[in-house]
Design an enzyme around this catalytic site. Structure first.
Site, PDB file in Angstrom:
ATOM      1  N   TYR A 179       0.932  -1.171   0.144  1.00  0.00           N
ATOM      2  CA  TYR A 179       0.093   0.090  -0.067  1.00  0.00           C
ATOM      3  C   TYR A 179       0.855   1.229  -0.105  1.00  0.00           C
ATOM      4  O   TYR A 179       2.015   1.260   0.632  1.00  0.00           O
ATOM      5  CB  TYR A 179      -1.016  -0.057   1.150  1.00  0.00           C
ATOM      6  CG  TYR A 179      -1.848   1.276   1.289  1.00  0.00           C
ATOM      7  CD1 TYR A 179      -2.860   1.574   0.789  1.00  0.00           C
ATOM      8  CD2 TYR A 179      -1.053   2.483   2.033  1.00  0.00           C
ATOM      9  CE1 TYR A 179      -3.460   2.570   1.022  1.00  0.00           C
ATOM     10  CE2 TYR A 179      -1.753   3.628   2.064  1.00  0.00           C
ATOM     11  CZ  TYR A 179      -3.009   3.860   1.614  1.00  0.00           C
ATOM     12  OH  TYR A 179      -3.686   4.991   1.474  1.00  0.00           O
ATOM     13  N   GLU A 201      -3.742   7.300  -4.071  1.00  0.00           N
ATOM     14  CA  GLU A 201      -3.469   5.952  -3.438  1.00  0.00           C
ATOM     15  C   GLU A 201      -3.190   4.997  -4.419  1.00  0.00           C
ATOM     16  O   GLU A 201      -3.955   5.116  -5.138  1.00  0.00           O
ATOM     17  CB  GLU A 201      -4.699   5.940  -2.551  1.00  0.00           C
ATOM     18  CG  GLU A 201      -4.610   4.496  -1.794  1.00  0.00           C
ATOM     19  CD  GLU A 201      -5.921   4.270  -0.931  1.00  0.00           C
ATOM     20  OE1 GLU A 201      -5.978   4.703   0.115  1.00  0.00           O
ATOM     21  OE2 GLU A 201      -6.641   3.863  -1.446  1.00  0.00           O
TER      22      GLU A 201
END
Ligand code: GDP
Ligand code: MN
Length: 381
Positions: A101, A189
């Site tokens: 991530y 993101e």
């Protein structure tokens, strides 16, 4: 404004972040052609503005163009969390070894952007944050200095990234920061950022949320807004210049002023209810605007009661009351309504509403309690 995955990844790509080859399709046939162009296995990904598409069955692999066509048809017929799928992204399939991530958002408490990385990528990052926060590494970015190289390296080290990936990782982190900063984003993101079996770092998913208040500086980005895939209520709200955010509760709220709207939501929760939305009709709202707001609130079938909390300053209570009456003339509903009006022309407002079969309240606490009770009873009093 949220961007679709394919739009976010196009922006990422401009900033040097590696993304899979692929294109977006609106029909199964187009998807088949793209799969032919790409050759080999592809992944078909629903383009909807909600997370968890994978789990919902909105992301599927296809071995060949025929299968791509089939799978695309299947996904294009889906509805994910209430949103119809109108487009799919057809990407070269990746052989995933590791899912990471990497994201940036604003840390309001620190008054700085924060970049976060985690080796626990691919899954719901909110869940990682609440259950195993130690698995997320953070660095705060000084907006004047930008992301420093050592900070990117700190993240790489913090998630135990293999050494041979550090250079590319630094380049990706820098690109993500620039994409975030240049475009006035509130979120950028990559989840997952993967290491493929042949040791390449690739951004498989992308998500960007742009600051609506800065969109005037980015006409090209504002144009990317895809009206048909946004929730209808939100499109309607923007058209009427209402600040509206849909939530999952049962009590619809119509309030003037963002602070008052937040206080209203808090007090509903305090008395055991859940707000169905945040809605600020703004100062000096006209009766048309009030009517539009009520239509938007009532278009949500979860709404079992509506609470009007109006503090008349610039906004006049009689004007709001007229809006409510107009809206009730158009939208037939049995949803109970509780109203609290105070301030300018409150008395006139109350008189206008006297015949409208509404529950009146003197204080906010009283109004919230009545709304909670009414929402449980579920029908008009
Ligand atoms: P989200 O569920 O909406 O966040 O969609 P993502 O794009 O993050 O995809 C969800 C998951 O699908 C990823 O974490 C991967 O495990 C899987 N996935 C996505 N693209 C590919 C791909 O090209 N190949 C493989 N094998 N899996 C993929
Ligand atoms: Mn994802």
């Amino acid at each position: 404004m949220k961007l679709q995955e394919y739009q976010s990844k196009q922006i990422f790509s401009k900033y040097g972040i590696p993304i899979p080859k692929g294109r977006v399709a609106a029909t199964a046939n187009e998807a088949k052609h793209i799969a032919e162009e790409l050759g080999g296995r592809v992944v078909i990904k629903s383009q909807v503005l909600v997370g968890g598409r994978g789990k919902a069955g909105g992301i599927l692999l296809a071995k060949n163009p025929q299968q791509a066509e089939q799978v695309a048809a299947q996904i294009l017929a889906m509805e994910i969390k209430g949103l119809p799928v109108r487009k799919v992204l057809v990407d070269e399939a990746a052989d995933i070894e590791t899912e990471i991530y990497l994201g940036i958002t604003n840390d309001r408490a620190a008054r700085k952007p924060v970049m976060m990385a985690s080796a626990a990528g691919g899954i719901d990052i909110e869940k990682v944050a609440s259950e195993t926060p130690e698995k997320i590494v953070k660095v705060h970015i000084d907006p004047l200095l930008g992301l420093r190289d050592y900070q990117a390296r700190d993240l790489a080290a913090g998630i135990d990234l293999p050494r041979d990936q550090w250079r590319t990782f630094e380049q990706i982190a820098r690109g993500l920061w620039q994409a975030y900063n240049d475009n006035d984003a509130t979120l950028s993101e990559i989840n997952p950022l993967v290491i493929t079996s042949d040791h390449h770092l690739v951004a498989l998913d992308g998500k960007m949320v742009l600051d609506d208040n800065a969109l005037f500086r980015h006409p090209d980005l504002a144009e990317m807004r895809d009206l048909d895939i946004e929730a209808e209520a939100e499109v309607e709200a923007r058209r009427h210049d209402l600040s509206f955010i849909k939530l999952d509760g049962q009590i619809g709220c119509m309030v003037n002023g963002a602070g008052l709207a937040m206080a209203t939501m808090d007090i509903i929760k305090h008395f055991g209810g859940e707000p169905a939305n945040f809605l600020d009709i703004g100062g000096g709202a006209s009766s048309e605007k009030v009517a539009a707001a009520l239509r938007i609130i009532l278009s949500d079938s979860n709404v079992k009661a509506v609470l009007f909390n109006i503090f008349g300053g610039i906004t006049r209570c009689d004007e709001v009351a007229r809006g409510i009456v107009t809206a009730l003339g158009e939208v037939k509903t049995r949803v109970p309504m509780v109203v609290r009006l105070v301030g300018t022309n409150a008395e006139e407002g109350r008189q206008i509403l006297a015949n409208a079969n509404m529950i009146t309240a003197k204080t906010l606490a009283d109004a919230a309690q009545k709304a909670v009770v009414a929402s449980r009873r579920g029908s008009s009093l």
